[in-house]
Write an enzyme that holds these catalytic residues in place. Sequence first.
Site, short mmCIF file in Angstrom:
data_model
loop_
_atom_site.label_atom_id
_atom_site.label_comp_id
_atom_site.label_asym_id
_atom_site.label_seq_id
_atom_site.Cartn_x
_atom_site.Cartn_y
_atom_site.Cartn_z
N ALA A 1 83.41 40.29 26.82
CA ALA A 1 82.63 41.18 25.99
C ALA A 1 82.36 40.45 24.68
O ALA A 1 83.12 39.55 24.30
CB ALA A 1 83.40 42.47 25.74
N GLY B 1 85.73 40.61 29.95
CA GLY B 1 84.70 41.45 30.57
C GLY B 1 83.90 40.68 31.62
O GLY B 1 83.35 41.29 32.54
N GLU C 1 85.91 40.89 34.67
CA GLU C 1 85.83 42.28 35.13
C GLU C 1 84.47 42.57 35.78
O GLU C 1 84.39 43.28 36.78
CB GLU C 1 86.09 43.23 33.95
CG GLU C 1 87.52 43.11 33.45
CD GLU C 1 87.76 43.83 32.13
OE1 GLU C 1 87.05 43.51 31.14
OE2 GLU C 1 88.62 44.71 32.08
N GLU D 1 92.30 38.98 26.81
CA GLU D 1 92.23 39.99 25.75
C GLU D 1 93.50 40.05 24.92
O GLU D 1 93.48 40.40 23.75
CB GLU D 1 91.95 41.38 26.36
CG GLU D 1 90.52 41.57 26.88
CD GLU D 1 90.32 41.16 28.33
OE1 GLU D 1 91.17 40.42 28.89
OE2 GLU D 1 89.30 41.57 28.90
N1 CO8 Z 1 82.03 36.95 22.35
C1 CO8 Z 1 81.16 36.46 21.45
N2 CO8 Z 1 80.82 35.15 21.38
C2 CO8 Z 1 81.41 34.29 22.22
C3 CO8 Z 1 82.33 34.74 23.20
C4 CO8 Z 1 82.63 36.13 23.26
N3 CO8 Z 1 83.46 36.65 24.17
N4 CO8 Z 1 82.75 33.66 23.90
C5 CO8 Z 1 82.11 32.60 23.39
N5 CO8 Z 1 81.29 32.98 22.39
C6 CO8 Z 1 80.44 32.13 21.53
C7 CO8 Z 1 81.25 31.34 20.53
O1 CO8 Z 1 81.54 32.14 19.40
C8 CO8 Z 1 80.31 30.19 20.22
O2 CO8 Z 1 79.30 30.65 19.35
P1 CO8 Z 1 78.99 29.81 17.98
O3 CO8 Z 1 78.48 28.48 18.50
O4 CO8 Z 1 77.96 30.63 17.30
O5 CO8 Z 1 80.28 29.66 17.25
C9 CO8 Z 1 79.64 29.93 21.57
O6 CO8 Z 1 79.81 31.14 22.34
C10 CO8 Z 1 80.27 28.78 22.33
O7 CO8 Z 1 81.66 29.04 22.43
P2 CO8 Z 1 82.78 27.95 22.00
O8 CO8 Z 1 82.27 27.08 20.90
O9 CO8 Z 1 84.05 28.72 21.71
O10 CO8 Z 1 82.88 27.11 23.35
P3 CO8 Z 1 84.16 26.32 23.90
O11 CO8 Z 1 83.64 25.53 25.05
O12 CO8 Z 1 84.87 25.60 22.78
O13 CO8 Z 1 85.16 27.46 24.42
C11 CO8 Z 1 85.75 29.51 25.58
C12 CO8 Z 1 84.80 28.28 25.50
C13 CO8 Z 1 87.15 29.03 25.96
C14 CO8 Z 1 85.20 30.41 26.67
C15 CO8 Z 1 85.80 30.21 24.22
O14 CO8 Z 1 84.46 30.45 23.78
C16 CO8 Z 1 86.51 31.53 24.24
O15 CO8 Z 1 87.74 31.57 24.23
N6 CO8 Z 1 85.74 32.66 24.24
C17 CO8 Z 1 86.30 34.00 24.15
C18 CO8 Z 1 86.94 34.42 25.45
C19 CO8 Z 1 87.52 35.80 25.32
O16 CO8 Z 1 88.41 36.05 24.54
N7 CO8 Z 1 87.01 36.74 26.12
C20 CO8 Z 1 87.48 38.13 26.11
C21 CO8 Z 1 86.68 38.92 25.15
S1 CO8 Z 1 87.28 40.61 24.98
C22 CO8 Z 1 86.73 41.40 26.38
O17 CO8 Z 1 86.08 40.84 27.20
C23 CO8 Z 1 87.09 42.86 26.54
C24 CO8 Z 1 86.36 43.52 27.70
C25 CO8 Z 1 86.44 45.00 27.59
C26 CO8 Z 1 85.26 45.59 26.85
C27 CO8 Z 1 85.51 47.00 26.37
C28 CO8 Z 1 85.05 48.07 27.32
C29 CO8 Z 1 85.63 49.43 27.02
#
Ligand code: CO8
Length: 258
Positions: free
Chosen positions: A65, A109, A112, A132
Amino acid sequence: MSYETLIVETRDGVSLIRLNRPEALNALNSQLLGELSGALDAAEVDEAVRCVVITGSERAFAAGADIKEMSTKTYAQMFAEDFFGASARRIEQFRKPIIAAVAGYALGGGCELAMLCDFIIAAETAKFGQPEINLGVTPGIGGTQRLTRFVGKSKAMEMILTGRMMDAAEAERAGLVSRVVPADQLIGEAMAAAAKIAGQSPLAVMMNKELVEAAYETTLATGVAMERRMFHSLFAFDDQKEGMAAFIEKRKPAFKGS
Ligand code: CO8
């Protein structure tokens, strides 16, 4: 219909929906999930669509998400908006098969969303996780429930409590994905599976989908009774007559959905 966060194309009975927010690794925000619900609404009523494939990019199916959209929300806002509730229900209630074709990250998400689909075909590059916990929250679109049912308590608990990712080979061993294919064959393999489904009787396909879903919701006795009823009921349709006649006459069946 045109979308800003999706690329949708329909061919040979299959609607291919590509998540398209490359700047955020396809993070799921309200706009993307709203558009996905709209695309599924359209696919549900389009008789030309017999199966849906949802995919992302080579780098990410979806990295979760959108953390930037969620970070400042209050409990009142989350509750009043029923944040992501309607979109999750839209996918759960979709009656035609949906295949997730996953390459790269399927996290939070994103994992999911893949699990909401009927089955997952993974590229060798796929990585699944529910990170998460690292954000101080829980999964919110069914991750604690579906991952546990699909891979068992021990692995689900470890992944959810530590945030560890699972690669494609482990996901296949654990039963999360139906199979793993080379990354450059992912879309081809998913589209071929979808085309195979699209060529079947759409009535039998929907009933089979409902029955497998029932295995997660009912007792064995209730599920088996439901299956027998549905099996019997299919004899009301022309497609059953056509399917069995085609077998006996050694020809390909031409199902009409009636
Ligand atoms: N949300 C927003 N932006 C994101 C997300 C995300 N989940 N993941 C990546 N991005 C963005 C980064 O911020 C970055 O943007 P910017 O260049 O502007 O800084 C761009 O995508 C590229 O990402 P990275 O530079 O971080 O790329 P890497 O190759 O270094 O890393 C990863 C890749 C490992 C995937 C890393 O981006 C990461 O850890 N992302 C977050 C993963 C995460 O925590 N996901 C869970 C999110 S919470 C969730 O999903 C809850 C679901 C339930 C919803 C609620 C329903 C009721």
